[in-house]
Design an enzyme around this catalytic site. Structure first.
Site, PDB file in Angstrom:
ATOM      1  N   LYS A   2      -6.507   9.227   7.945  1.00  0.00           N
ATOM      2  CA  LYS A   2      -7.025   9.397   6.586  1.00  0.00           C
ATOM      3  C   LYS A   2      -7.535   8.071   6.053  1.00  0.00           C
ATOM      4  O   LYS A   2      -6.794   7.083   6.045  1.00  0.00           O
ATOM      5  CB  LYS A   2      -5.855   9.866   5.700  1.00  0.00           C
ATOM      6  CG  LYS A   2      -6.269  10.749   4.544  1.00  0.00           C
ATOM      7  CD  LYS A   2      -5.052  11.314   3.829  1.00  0.00           C
ATOM      8  CE  LYS A   2      -4.401  10.317   2.909  1.00  0.00           C
ATOM      9  NZ  LYS A   2      -3.259  10.832   2.184  1.00  0.00           N
ATOM     10  N   SER A  41       0.438  -0.720  -8.975  1.00  0.00           N
ATOM     11  CA  SER A  41      -0.844  -0.880  -8.271  1.00  0.00           C
ATOM     12  C   SER A  41      -1.860   0.136  -8.777  1.00  0.00           C
ATOM     13  O   SER A  41      -3.039  -0.173  -8.927  1.00  0.00           O
ATOM     14  CB  SER A  41      -0.654  -0.705  -6.764  1.00  0.00           C
ATOM     15  OG  SER A  41       0.189  -1.697  -6.255  1.00  0.00           O
ATOM     16  N   HIS A  43       5.786  -6.968  -6.816  1.00  0.00           N
ATOM     17  CA  HIS A  43       6.096  -7.063  -5.384  1.00  0.00           C
ATOM     18  C   HIS A  43       6.506  -8.495  -5.016  1.00  0.00           C
ATOM     19  O   HIS A  43       7.451  -8.696  -4.239  1.00  0.00           O
ATOM     20  CB  HIS A  43       4.871  -6.685  -4.539  1.00  0.00           C
ATOM     21  CG  HIS A  43       4.405  -5.268  -4.686  1.00  0.00           C
ATOM     22  ND1 HIS A  43       3.096  -4.934  -4.907  1.00  0.00           N
ATOM     23  CD2 HIS A  43       5.075  -4.087  -4.631  1.00  0.00           C
ATOM     24  CE1 HIS A  43       2.965  -3.615  -4.972  1.00  0.00           C
ATOM     25  NE2 HIS A  43       4.163  -3.072  -4.818  1.00  0.00           N
ATOM     26  N   ARG A  67      12.009  -0.471 -10.094  1.00  0.00           N
ATOM     27  CA  ARG A  67      11.559  -0.833 -11.444  1.00  0.00           C
ATOM     28  C   ARG A  67      12.301  -0.014 -12.490  1.00  0.00           C
ATOM     29  O   ARG A  67      12.675  -0.521 -13.540  1.00  0.00           O
ATOM     30  CB  ARG A  67      10.055  -0.575 -11.581  1.00  0.00           C
ATOM     31  CG  ARG A  67       9.195  -1.476 -10.725  1.00  0.00           C
ATOM     32  CD  ARG A  67       7.765  -1.015 -10.692  1.00  0.00           C
ATOM     33  NE  ARG A  67       7.651   0.312 -10.114  1.00  0.00           N
ATOM     34  CZ  ARG A  67       6.510   0.910  -9.823  1.00  0.00           C
ATOM     35  NH1 ARG A  67       5.367   0.311 -10.102  1.00  0.00           N
ATOM     36  NH2 ARG A  67       6.497   2.110  -9.289  1.00  0.00           N
TER      37      ARG A  67
END
Ligand code: PNS
Length: 171
Positions: free
Chosen positions: A47, A136, A23, A99
């Site tokens: 949520k 991540s 990132h 990516r």
């Protein structure tokens, strides 16, 4: 490094749970290319979930970008659609890092959908190949098992992960 001759504000949305060095590369490229970047940390009011709260993700993102010496970046949290976050940020367009070809498949569909409903354009930036394997999700999984991830994240995120998973009542 060529400096930007552009005067745009761009919006980079994502979960950033946590923000990693892939990132950072894309954010740095976007500042160089376009001028100003607003990083949008997506949260869902309805949520809970994720490793870090949206405010923790924002704070870690701010610290990581500052540690990388990248200026002209603001980090905000947003709920809902990326295009609404982009408008709230005052952005001219959305930037997404790519990516792999698999990223392109899904991102292309999102870009066309977002343009069709709002007129907001998306520009793709290729991630540094040396960082294109970073995700991540894998960072969370490896840290949770006590593995080493400090080569994939900035120092503040590395510390936050180690604090989180060494706490006595860790999640
Ligand atoms: O970091 P992520 O989880 O890969 O980011 C995905 C994200 C947040 C950029 C994407 O899911 C998104 O834009 N979500 C916001 C909801 C939205 O705009 N949906 C319509 C997409 S066409």
């Amino acid at each position: 490094m060529p400096m930007s001759s552009s005067d745009h504000t761009v919006f980079i949305p994502g979960s950033f749970d946590p923000l990693h060095l892939g990132h950072v590369d894309v954010i740095g490229q976007a500042v160089d290319l376009f001028g100003r970047v607003v990083v949008g940390v997506l949260y869902n009011r309805a949520k809970s979930g994720g490793l870090f709260t949206p405010d923790e993700r924002r704070a870690l993102a701010e610290a990581t970008v500052a540690d990388a010496g990248i200026d002209e970046v603001r980090v905000m949290t947003f709920d809902g659609l990326a295009i609404d976050g982009a408008v709230e940020a005052g952005a001219d367009f959305i930037v997404k890092g790519l990516r792999t070809a698999a990223d392109f498949e899904i991102e292309q569909q999102m870009a066309h959908t977002n343009h069709s409903v709002s007129g907001m354009r998306t520009v793709f930036v290729p991630c540094d190949p040396a960082r294109a394997f970073i995700s991540s999700r894998f960072i969370r999984e490896i840290s949770a098992q006590g593995g080493r991830v400090d080569h994939m994240v900035g120092p503040r995120v590395a510390r936050a992960l180690s604090d989180r998973f060494s706490a006595p009542n860790r999640p």
